[in-house]
Scaffold this active site. Structure first.
Site, PDB file in Angstrom:
ATOM      1  N   GLU A 335      52.635  -3.371  70.250  1.00 26.18           N
ATOM      2  CA  GLU A 335      53.015  -4.516  71.069  1.00 26.18           C
ATOM      3  C   GLU A 335      54.067  -4.175  72.127  1.00 26.18           C
ATOM      4  O   GLU A 335      55.072  -4.866  72.278  1.00 26.18           O
ATOM      5  CB  GLU A 335      53.496  -5.668  70.173  1.00 26.18           C
ATOM      6  CG  GLU A 335      52.398  -6.172  69.257  1.00 26.18           C
ATOM      7  CD  GLU A 335      52.815  -7.363  68.428  1.00 26.18           C
ATOM      8  OE1 GLU A 335      52.024  -8.332  68.350  1.00 26.18           O
ATOM      9  OE2 GLU A 335      53.910  -7.332  67.840  1.00 26.18           O
ATOM     10  N   VAL A 336      53.827  -3.090  72.840  1.00 25.02           N
ATOM     11  CA  VAL A 336      54.714  -2.690  73.938  1.00 25.02           C
ATOM     12  C   VAL A 336      54.090  -3.145  75.249  1.00 25.02           C
ATOM     13  O   VAL A 336      52.927  -2.841  75.534  1.00 25.02           O
ATOM     14  CB  VAL A 336      54.937  -1.167  73.954  1.00 25.02           C
ATOM     15  CG1 VAL A 336      55.791  -0.753  75.157  1.00 25.02           C
ATOM     16  CG2 VAL A 336      55.602  -0.719  72.656  1.00 25.02           C
TER      17      VAL A 336
END
Length: 555
Positions: A335-336
């Site tokens: 989840e970057v």
């Protein structure tokens, strides 16, 4: 009214109530089909008969012929726990002298082939358990390559022991028993998120105990230590010359973990795998060190342009290597946000100065800057290199594979969570994989039924035998958005037990229709309740309540 008479009346009502409940429970217990096989998870091979033995009140542990010295007391403690879970829920005060000695089970003889009690990924967990139907004297026999296989055998033995409400004795029903067993996958994990809500140490220990009952996990128990908002643990880093000293608030919690938790888990055949999720999910890091944030208004991901960021990661993993002895460490990477266009020239200059530290040129920097995707890749690969320098092999979430899978270290284990089909692509690329697809194995999704947990097959569409071996197992994930010490157990169980059988039992022994195992899983859920584990009813959604009055076996 006379107060003494009133008190006596209340006591009479209480005694009658207790007797009535005991009668009801006896009727329910007698209604359970004793000829049905009620072991969870189902062993690899099992045969049994229809006779009953009675456990001696002096039931003993023997180790004749064993090569395991048990200097650390792992086997002895496991045997003590066996006696406790069998006897604690009942008052076994019947008269065993009424029965022939040939039907009295005097103890269990445990023969372990290896003197080594190191616990690592791939440790042999196999065992063989046999119980004769009579003898003079009668002893159960348990053989295992390692003490951890023997612990599994003791757990299985505990499930063939039952309290007889008529004789008031512990019985071993369905003798003779002959069981040969080993896990299908070595990695059978339960992730506990201790960041979003504080989980007290006694509760985590209870979860560890319940995992051993289900054989859910022998090797791995990952949970997050550094996250948002990180209520459970806080890291403080101090600079002293060029060294990084790590202190933890709350009275030095690292020694607490080391001696109370890691040791507690290891003595039950469970390894602790810690996760530091970087570069995202690390907002709390900047609470004490704001320079770890790209800016005050941009508090995650961690600042890839700051050398201090990587010194912090190196310091954390250095201390982890002294505490967490498992070969893997989880570095996150999920989840970057990589939608940004260009990273500043400040990042370009600093990254350029560290390029020489990477053996292989990961990407080419140009004077105009680096895009966010390249910075993400640089960060993950450099964090991997730091972990490798401390003797770890890395686990990363699947986004790292989806974005730059061909650049990952070849020892990387890719952790699938976004959905199906990823594991097939990972093993086709020659990397190992852990399956935790969120639509089936995320416990905080309360509308996912136990039958869906049971049916989730890690090897879906993977037919090549060599590629199948690269799927090292699976993990059910207990994310902490809506759980704390008040509801974690009933959110985990019994759905995690459904996944446990999927990961332990040979594929050809698994039920093709989950409804075929409803009764057996309900029986195991009741066993968990009996042992003090707040496992929810099967008939309700995750964390649900009993729908109505009735037997535990029917809910």
């Amino acid at each position: 009214m006379n107060k003494g008479w009133g008190l006596n009346f209340v006591m009479v009502k209480l005694v009658i109530g207790v007797l009535f409940l005991g009668l009801v429970f006896q009727l329910v217990a007698s209604a359970v089909d004793v000829d049905r096989l009620n072991i969870w998870p189902m062993p690899q091979s099992v045969s049994y008969g229809h006779k009953a033995l009675y456990m001696s009140k002096d039931f003993e542990l023997r180790t004749e012929g064993s090569k395991y010295p048990d200097a650390s007391g792992i086997l002895k403690d496991g045997f003590s726990r066996l006696l406790y879970v069998i006897n604690a829920p009942h008052v076994a005060d019947g008269n065993i002298s009424h029965f022939q000695q040939s039907l009295v089970l005097q103890g269990i003889n445990v023969l372990i082939s290896s003197a080594n009690d190191e616990l690592q990924y791939g440790t042999d967990e196999s065992y063989k358990l046999s119980v004769a139907s009579s003898g003079d004297p009668v002893y159960a026999h348990l053989e295992a390559q390692t003490v951890y296989g023997a612990l599994h055998g003791l757990q299985t033995f505990s499930q063939v022991c039952h309290f007889n409400f008529t004789t008031r004795l512990i019985e071993v029903r369905q003798a003779p028993w002959d069981i040969s067993d080993q896990p299908r996958f070595s990695y059978r994990g339960l992730l506990i998120d201790t960041a979003r809500h504080y989980q007290p140490l006694p509760m985590i220990k209870k979860v560890v105990d319940s995992m051993s009952y289900a054989k859910l996990i022998h090797s791995l128990s990952p949970w997050r230590y550094l996250h948002i908002p990180n209520y459970g643990m806080e890291l403080i880093l101090f600079q002293k010359d060029i060294h990084w000293l790590m202190l933890l608030r709350s009275y030095l919690i690292f020694p607490l973990i080391n001696f109370l938790l890691c040791n507690y888990a290891q003595r039950r055949g469970i390894n602790v795998l810690a996760e530091i999720d970087v570069p995202g999910h690390a907002q709390s890091w900047g609470a004490d060190y704001p320079t770890l944030w790209p800016s005050k208004d941009c508090q995650q991901p961690l600042d890839v342009s700051n050398e201090f960021t990587f010194q912090v990661i190196d310091g954390i993993l250095s201390d982890f290597s002294k505490v967490f002895k498992f070969k893997f460490v989880h570095l996150g990477g999920d989840e970057v946000n990589t939608t940004g266009k260009i990273v500043s020239m400040r990042i370009t200059r600093k990254l350029f100065s560290h390029i020489h530290k990477i053996d292989t040129l990961i990407f080419r920097l140009k004077k105009q800057g680096m895009n966010a995707s390249q910075a993400y890749e640089y960060f993950v690969l450099r964090a991997q290199k730091i972990a490798l320098s401390h003797g770890y092999e890395c686990v990363n979430w699947e986004e790292t594979f989806n974005n730059f899978g061909d650049k990952l270290n070849r020892k990387t284990v890719v952790h699938n969570w976004l959905g199906g089909g990823v594991a097939k692509r990972v093993v086709a690329a020659g990397l190992r994989c852990i399956v935790s697809n969120q639509d089936k194995w995320y416990l905080h999704y309360l509308d996912t039924s136990w039958s869906e947990f049971y049916s989730n097959e890690p090897l879906t569409n993977i037919t090549n035998p060599k590629q199948q071996e690269l799927v090292i197992g699976g993990e059910v994930c207990m994310w902490g958005e809506t759980v704390d010490g008040s509801d974690i157990e009933q959110t985990i169980w019994p759905r995690a037990a459904a996944a446990a059988e999927r990961l332990w039992t040979p594929y050809d022994k698994l039920a093709k229709d989950p409804r075929q195992v409803t009764g057996r899983l309900a029986h195991f859920r009741c066993l968990l309740n009996q042992r003090g584990v707040a496992a929810a009813p099967l008939a309700a959604p995750g964390r649900g309540a009993p729908p109505e009055p009735g037997s535990c076996y029917m809910q």
